[in-house]
Design a protein around this motif. Structure first.
Motif, PDB file in Angstrom:
ATOM      1  N   ASN A 280       0.826  -1.202   0.000  1.00 37.24           N
ATOM      2  CA  ASN A 280       0.000   0.000   0.000  1.00 37.24           C
ATOM      3  C   ASN A 280       0.865   1.259   0.000  1.00 37.24           C
ATOM      4  OD1 ASN A 280      -1.581   2.191   1.845  1.00 37.24           O
ATOM      5  ND2 ASN A 280      -2.957   1.073   0.479  1.00 37.24           N
ATOM      6  N   ALA A 281       1.938   1.257   0.783  1.00 39.19           N
ATOM      7  CA  ALA A 281       2.832   2.413   0.848  1.00 39.19           C
ATOM      8  C   ALA A 281       3.474   2.689  -0.511  1.00 39.19           C
ATOM      9  CB  ALA A 281       3.896   2.196   1.918  1.00 39.19           C
ATOM     10  N   LEU A 282       3.639   1.656  -1.324  1.00 41.96           N
ATOM     11  CA  LEU A 282       4.224   1.810  -2.658  1.00 41.96           C
ATOM     12  C   LEU A 282       3.173   2.099  -3.724  1.00 41.96           C
ATOM     13  CD1 LEU A 282       6.784  -1.125  -2.499  1.00 41.96           C
ATOM     14  CD2 LEU A 282       7.284   1.332  -2.384  1.00 41.96           C
ATOM     15  N   GLY A 283       1.903   2.190  -3.318  1.00 43.63           N
ATOM     16  CA  GLY A 283       0.835   2.471  -4.265  1.00 43.63           C
ATOM     17  C   GLY A 283       0.297   1.239  -4.960  1.00 43.63           C
ATOM     18  N   LEU A 284       0.662   0.079  -4.480  1.00 47.81           N
ATOM     19  CA  LEU A 284       0.201  -1.173  -5.072  1.00 47.81           C
ATOM     20  C   LEU A 284      -1.085  -1.646  -4.407  1.00 47.81           C
ATOM     21  CD1 LEU A 284       3.653  -2.923  -5.179  1.00 47.81           C
ATOM     22  CD2 LEU A 284       2.314  -2.247  -7.165  1.00 47.81           C
ATOM     23  N   GLY A 285      -1.912  -2.315  -5.159  1.00 53.27           N
ATOM     24  CA  GLY A 285      -3.085  -2.955  -4.606  1.00 53.27           C
ATOM     25  C   GLY A 285      -2.727  -4.366  -4.180  1.00 53.27           C
ATOM     26  N   SER A 286      -3.315  -4.836  -3.098  1.00 58.70           N
ATOM     27  CA  SER A 286      -3.034  -6.190  -2.622  1.00 58.70           C
ATOM     28  C   SER A 286      -4.217  -6.681  -1.797  1.00 58.70           C
ATOM     29  CB  SER A 286      -1.761  -6.207  -1.771  1.00 58.70           C
ATOM     30  OG  SER A 286      -1.901  -5.343  -0.654  1.00 58.70           O
ATOM     31  N   ALA A 287      -4.260  -7.977  -1.589  1.00 53.97           N
ATOM     32  CA  ALA A 287      -5.331  -8.576  -0.789  1.00 53.97           C
ATOM     33  C   ALA A 287      -4.836  -9.888  -0.208  1.00 53.97           C
ATOM     34  CB  ALA A 287      -6.565  -8.828  -1.639  1.00 53.97           C
TER      35      ALA A 287
ATOM     36  N   ALA B 185      -6.101  -0.363 -11.131  1.00 52.15           N
ATOM     37  CA  ALA B 185      -6.611   0.275 -12.341  1.00 52.15           C
ATOM     38  C   ALA B 185      -6.879   1.762 -12.107  1.00 52.15           C
ATOM     39  CB  ALA B 185      -7.890  -0.423 -12.802  1.00 52.15           C
ATOM     40  N   SER B 186      -7.190   2.137 -10.863  1.00 52.24           N
ATOM     41  CA  SER B 186      -7.399   3.543 -10.523  1.00 52.24           C
ATOM     42  C   SER B 186      -6.722   3.831  -9.185  1.00 52.24           C
ATOM     43  CB  SER B 186      -8.891   3.873 -10.454  1.00 52.24           C
ATOM     44  OG  SER B 186      -9.508   3.101  -9.441  1.00 52.24           O
ATOM     45  N   GLN B 187      -6.515   5.110  -8.910  1.00 52.01           N
ATOM     46  CA  GLN B 187      -5.847   5.507  -7.672  1.00 52.01           C
ATOM     47  C   GLN B 187      -6.669   5.045  -6.469  1.00 52.01           C
ATOM     48  OE1 GLN B 187      -2.934   6.663  -7.707  1.00 52.01           O
ATOM     49  NE2 GLN B 187      -2.584   7.475  -5.685  1.00 52.01           N
ATOM     50  N   LEU B 188      -6.007   4.443  -5.495  1.00 55.99           N
ATOM     51  CA  LEU B 188      -6.721   3.914  -4.338  1.00 55.99           C
ATOM     52  C   LEU B 188      -7.078   4.995  -3.327  1.00 55.99           C
ATOM     53  CD1 LEU B 188      -4.705   0.632  -3.773  1.00 55.99           C
ATOM     54  CD2 LEU B 188      -6.929   0.893  -4.834  1.00 55.99           C
ATOM     55  N   GLY B 189      -6.173   5.900  -3.019  1.00 53.84           N
ATOM     56  CA  GLY B 189      -6.428   6.930  -2.013  1.00 53.84           C
ATOM     57  C   GLY B 189      -6.400   6.373  -0.606  1.00 53.84           C
ATOM     58  N   ARG B 190      -6.632   7.264   0.344  1.00 53.95           N
ATOM     59  CA  ARG B 190      -6.635   6.857   1.749  1.00 53.95           C
ATOM     60  C   ARG B 190      -7.902   6.064   2.064  1.00 53.95           C
ATOM     61  NH1 ARG B 190      -3.329   9.713   5.471  1.00 53.95           N
ATOM     62  NH2 ARG B 190      -4.904   9.183   7.011  1.00 53.95           N
ATOM     63  N   PRO B 191      -7.789   5.050   2.922  1.00 48.68           N
ATOM     64  CA  PRO B 191      -8.995   4.312   3.305  1.00 48.68           C
ATOM     65  C   PRO B 191      -9.935   5.204   4.118  1.00 48.68           C
ATOM     66  CG  PRO B 191      -7.039   3.423   4.423  1.00 48.68           C
ATOM     67  CD  PRO B 191      -6.585   4.525   3.541  1.00 48.68           C
TER      68      PRO B 191
END
Length: 88
Positions: free
Chosen positions: A23-30, A64-70
């Motif tokens: 997340n800190a690197l801008g990556l999506g993960s689960a 695919a799109s910017q995640l932003g802050r939760p």
């Protein structure tokens, strides 16, 4: 070696750190636990030897799109004092 039931005590804190770093690197993960419920299939697909027990699968990639802050719900709306239902 530890019983399989105890492996999560070490695996899941490490996975949480992996998720935070992604997340800190801008990556999506689960975190998925498909490895537990479909262990034999995961071992076959990935070629894991029987001695390695899959505990988690963590897909990581560029979203695919910017995640932003939760979005966070204020603690006062989620926390309870002394007993469930007593507002903090």
């Amino acid at each position: 070696t530890a019983p399989v039931e105890q492996l999560g005590w070490s695996v899941y804190p490490a996975v949480q750190n992996l998720l935070l770093a992604a997340n800190a690197l801008g990556l999506g993960s689960a975190l998925t636990t498909m490895g537990i419920f479909r262990g034999a299939e995961v071992q076959e697909i990935t070629g894991l030897p029987p001695a390695l027990v899959p505990m988690a699968i963590v897909p990581i990639g560029w979203p695919a799109s910017q995640l932003g802050r939760p979005k966070r719900i204020p603690m006062e709306e989620k926390a309870h004092r002394e007993r469930y239902g007593n507002a903090w």
